[in-house]
Design an enzyme around this catalytic site. Structure first.
Site, PDB file in Angstrom:
ATOM      1  N   ASN A  75      64.928  26.592  89.859  1.00  0.00           N
ATOM      2  CA  ASN A  75      65.531  27.924  89.912  1.00  0.00           C
ATOM      3  C   ASN A  75      64.694  28.926  90.693  1.00  0.00           C
ATOM      4  O   ASN A  75      65.235  29.891  91.238  1.00  0.00           O
ATOM      5  CB  ASN A  75      65.752  28.431  88.480  1.00  0.00           C
ATOM      6  CG  ASN A  75      66.052  29.913  88.426  1.00  0.00           C
ATOM      7  OD1 ASN A  75      67.115  30.364  88.832  1.00  0.00           O
ATOM      8  ND2 ASN A  75      65.095  30.690  87.924  1.00  0.00           N
ATOM      9  N   TYR A 117      66.187  33.209 104.189  1.00  0.00           N
ATOM     10  CA  TYR A 117      66.897  32.919 102.938  1.00  0.00           C
ATOM     11  C   TYR A 117      68.087  32.001 103.199  1.00  0.00           C
ATOM     12  O   TYR A 117      68.287  31.004 102.502  1.00  0.00           O
ATOM     13  CB  TYR A 117      67.355  34.234 102.296  1.00  0.00           C
ATOM     14  CG  TYR A 117      67.916  34.073 100.902  1.00  0.00           C
ATOM     15  CD1 TYR A 117      67.078  33.960  99.807  1.00  0.00           C
ATOM     16  CD2 TYR A 117      69.288  34.026 100.680  1.00  0.00           C
ATOM     17  CE1 TYR A 117      67.579  33.818  98.521  1.00  0.00           C
ATOM     18  CE2 TYR A 117      69.810  33.882  99.404  1.00  0.00           C
ATOM     19  CZ  TYR A 117      68.946  33.778  98.327  1.00  0.00           C
ATOM     20  OH  TYR A 117      69.455  33.628  97.060  1.00  0.00           O
ATOM     21  N   ASP A 133      52.734  28.184  90.800  1.00  0.00           N
ATOM     22  CA  ASP A 133      53.323  28.407  92.121  1.00  0.00           C
ATOM     23  C   ASP A 133      54.058  27.128  92.508  1.00  0.00           C
ATOM     24  O   ASP A 133      53.440  26.075  92.665  1.00  0.00           O
ATOM     25  CB  ASP A 133      52.221  28.723  93.138  1.00  0.00           C
ATOM     26  CG  ASP A 133      52.753  28.983  94.541  1.00  0.00           C
ATOM     27  OD1 ASP A 133      53.978  28.808  94.775  1.00  0.00           O
ATOM     28  OD2 ASP A 133      51.947  29.342  95.417  1.00  0.00           O
ATOM     29  N   VAL A 134      55.370  27.199  92.658  1.00  0.00           N
ATOM     30  CA  VAL A 134      56.151  25.991  92.939  1.00  0.00           C
ATOM     31  C   VAL A 134      55.840  25.391  94.305  1.00  0.00           C
ATOM     32  O   VAL A 134      56.205  24.243  94.578  1.00  0.00           O
ATOM     33  CB  VAL A 134      57.668  26.261  92.828  1.00  0.00           C
ATOM     34  CG1 VAL A 134      58.050  26.603  91.409  1.00  0.00           C
ATOM     35  CG2 VAL A 134      58.116  27.330  93.817  1.00  0.00           C
TER      36      VAL A 134
END
Length: 243
Positions: free
Chosen positions: A83, A149, A56-57
């Site tokens: 990414n 976003y 999990d980034v």
């Protein structure tokens, strides 16, 4: 000799789509590639130069463990490709809920921050490195909806510029990449068909891009061919932002 011969790279969100195309391209160009994602790739990677792990980034400890392990094996990370990203609820600001907002921020914005912070000490010691952060055309221009976003992708764009000017004396290059609509599972399976159709209709080339077309751009920024490029945006969008 490959364009990334003897380089060590981390690519997040590499189980599918652009991340997978980039990992496979990097390996073909001679890099040792460490790929992470929240789900395992299907089918699994076959190239021995690609190592995959679940991560999990948004986890600070996960980044520490990943980079420490790579540094112990290789000495440093040469290339970081942030990414991994999620679309979130795609709701406009007034309708967004805090849980979805926080998760999009965690993955799309905090993830690249943690990744850069983890690799920078080794890159600074080596006086070399290339970081490529994925933003979006929607980190530059807006459409109705997708408040979280938009916010995160714009933040990634400017955080990349901050890192570029801050660490240029250490010969570390940091750039952002801005895809238009690309034929990835995130678009083909997760995005509403009407949204995709509207973006394609607004794209002068009249089609979706392919993951390899993005991967080729990432490869250029990662390679020494881009040695005088830092703090900029590479837009790969079929002409969307040219209008």
């Amino acid at each position: 000799m490959g364009r990334l011969e003897n380089k060590v790279a981390i690519i997040t969100g590499g189980a599918r789509g652009i991340g997978r195309a980039t990992a496979e391209l990097f390996a073909r160009e001679g890099a040792q590639v460490y790929v992470t994602d929240v789900k395992a790739p299907e089918p699994p990677y076959e190239d021995a130069a690609i190592s995959f792990s679940i991560m999990d980034v948004a986890s600070e400890q996960a980044w520490t463990d990943l980079v420490d392990g790579i540094v112990a094996r290789h000495g440093a990370v040469d290339i970081l490709v942030n990414n991994a990203g999620i679309g979130g609820s795609q709701l406009p600001l007034a309708d967004e809920n805090i849980a979805d907002w926080d998760r999009v921020i965690a993955v799309n914005q905090t993830g690249p921050f943690l990744g850069m912070r983890a690799v920078l000490p080794g890159m600074r010691a080596k006086k070399a490195g290339s970081i490529i952060n994925f933003s979006s055309i929607w980190g530059i221009a807006a459409v109705p909806g997708a408040a979280a976003y938009h916010a995160t992708k714009a933040a990634v764009r400017h955080l990349s510029k901050h890192a570029a000017v801050t660490y240029a004396p250490d010969n570390i290059r940091v750039n952002s990449i801005h895809p238009g609509i690309i034929a990835t599972p995130m678009v083909l399976e997760d995005q509403a068909d009407e949204t995709s159709a509207a973006v394609v209709a607004a794209t002068p080339l009249g089609r979706m891009g392919q993951p390899i077309e993005l991967a080729n751009g990432v490869l250029f920024l990662a390679s020494d061919e881009a040695s005088f490029i830092t703090g900029t945006e590479l837009v790969i969008d079929g002409g969307y932002l040219a209008q």
